[in-house]
Design an enzyme around this catalytic site. Structure first.
Site, short mmCIF file in Angstrom:
data_model
loop_
_atom_site.label_atom_id
_atom_site.label_comp_id
_atom_site.label_asym_id
_atom_site.label_seq_id
_atom_site.Cartn_x
_atom_site.Cartn_y
_atom_site.Cartn_z
N CYS A 355 -43.25 16.90 24.92
CA CYS A 355 -44.67 16.73 24.62
C CYS A 355 -45.51 16.73 25.89
CB CYS A 355 -44.88 15.43 23.85
SG CYS A 355 -44.01 15.46 22.29
N GLU A 356 -45.60 17.86 26.52
CA GLU A 356 -46.41 18.06 27.73
C GLU A 356 -46.82 19.53 27.73
OE1 GLU A 356 -46.96 16.08 30.63
OE2 GLU A 356 -45.71 14.37 30.07
#
Ligand SMILES: Cc1ncc(COP(=O)(O)O)c(C=O)c1O
Length: 427
Positions: A355-356
């Site tokens: 999640c980046e």
């Protein structure tokens, strides 16, 4: 040269199809080729043979014990940068008299461990470290060999985050301070100054930084000898570049052409601390496509390897060649630069599940059409891949496999969820 090749539209490592390894061990998976590891080590050993170098494999590059043991069995010592790496070097059977210890922040505990082991030398990076080491040594009625790590202020023309031999980085001692520091060590009761150390940065694609640094180092060695030091080691660190895009790296012979004559002139034993040159092109990361997603005018190939497995693209803007393990028959062989558009390719970002937005392995890459379940190979991932991996996003660190001809064996098992919580303490 490496031993990863396509035959009949399938990628092999030496004699083993990559698809077989993925089926056996799962993905993501680091796959290393023993032949390639040894080929690169032997290239260095041959190129520098005239000065009988001590080659200290840089553990930080890829610390797996099986790889460290392979290095040791084939004649290397070790370059360590922490107590943990020293522990590894010794676990791999490393001989203390072939271990050198670099790093700007050695703790007392780490220095004591290295003194206990009686390693070949410490590469000292500051006056503070020198004072602490001297005090520890005196308290033990022991003596210690050191090299001064000097900062030659040369630009290795590599990424800012991996530039180390330029003034203003945290590494080494400013050149103009070295003579004074060395003078205070003449006749020191516990500290013996035996060498000069320089590591310029990594990866380096020109001999010029080495030439410029040596031009300064050779007269410095003479000056320190005149002070009364028995200077006998010149440590040039690592840094030799590898083929990330195409055949852009210089050969070991080319680097030796600049380094060997200077070492002969300096009448020193050469120490090298190569890492990337040995292991970089000897490893690939194999992943499996989860989804192909069109969004915001872009196509994303989402596969199961992520920035926590290979952080180089997002940390250093690094380029890794990436291609399907079994490309469709109609797709031509990959272009030499892996960037030129080809028939049956499309422009994609190759990303992972973390999640980046920075979780990518490649951006805007011409890539064959792939679908859920297809395997993907990320090349030149042997150096600073697994070594820099993490558990970010609750991801288990991946398995590593070593291929030797048509045989393969697991050299690190895949972590489990239990591994993720094992060190944590219930309150
Ligand atoms: C002191 C030192 N020696 C050796 C190396 C290994 O460099 P390379 O992997 O480029 O050979 C490094 C890497 O950063 C280093 O900091």
């Amino acid at each position: 040269m490496d031993h990863f090749h396509y035959a009949g539209h399938a990628l092999y490592c030496e004699g083993v199809p990559i698809a077989e390894l993925a089926a056996t061990y799962g993905t993501p998976l680091f796959v290393y080729s023993k032949k390639t590891l040894l080929h690169h080590l032997h290239q260095l050993q041959r190129a520098f043979a005239a000065v009988e170098p001590l080659i200290c494999y840089s553990i930080k590059t890829n610390p797996n014990l099986a790889i460290c043991r392979l290095m040791r069995e084939n004649g290397t010592g070790f370059d360590v940068t922490s107590g943990g790496e020293l522990f590894r070097a010794l676990q791999a059977g490393g001989a203390p008299e072939r271990i050198v210890f670099a790093g700007v922040g050695k703790t007392d505990r780490e220095m004591v461990e290295a003194l206990d082991a009686n390693i070949l030398m410490f590469n000292v990076e500051s006056e503070g470290e020198l004072a602490a080491l001297s005090e520890l040594t005196a308290g033990r009625h022991q003596s210690v060999r050191i090299a001064l790590r000097v900062n030659p202020d040369v630009d290795p023309k590599t990424h800012a985050k991996t530039t180390t031999g330029k003034r203003g980085t945290k590494f080494g001692l400013d050149w103009e301070r070295v003579e004074k520091i060395a003078a205070a060590l003449v006749k020191h009761r516990h500290v013996e100054l035996v060498g000069i150390h320089m590591h310029l940065g990594s990866p380096i694609y020109s001999t010029e930084p080495y030439r410029a640094a040596l031009e300064r180092a050779v007269p410095l060695i003479e000056t320190l000898r005149r002070q009364g030091h028995d200077l006998r080691y010149l440590n040039m660190g690592g840094g030799f570049g590898i083929h990330y895009r195409k055949q852009e790296a210089l050969s070991a012979d080319t680097f030796a052409g600049v380094i060997v004559p200077a070492v002969q002139e300096a009448r020193c034993r050469l120490i090298l601390e190569p890492g990337r040159f040995i292991v970089g092109n000897a490893g690939i990361l194999v992943s499996r496509v989860l989804y192909v997603k069109d969004s915001g005018g872009k196509r994303f190939v989402i596969q199961d390897a992520a920035m926590n497995d290979l952080i180089r693209p997002t940390l250093y803007d690094a380029f890794h060649r990436i291609w399907p393990v079994e490309p469709p028959a109609e797709v031509p062989a990959p272009p030499e630069d892996y960037e030129t558009p080809l028939p049956h390719t499309q422009l994609v970002d190759i990303v992972g599940p973390v999640c980046e937005s920075g979780d990518f392995l490649a951006r805007d890459r011409w890539f064959p059409e792939v679908k859920r379940g297809d395997l993907v190979a990320i090349f030149s991932a042997g150096a600073y891949g697994m070594a820099m991996s993490s558990n970010y996003n609750g991801r288990c660190r991946v398995a590593e496999v070593l291929v030797d001809g048509d045989k393969h064996r697991l050299i690190r098992r895949r972590e489990t969820y239990q591994d993720l919580i094992r060190p944590e303490l219930e309150v």
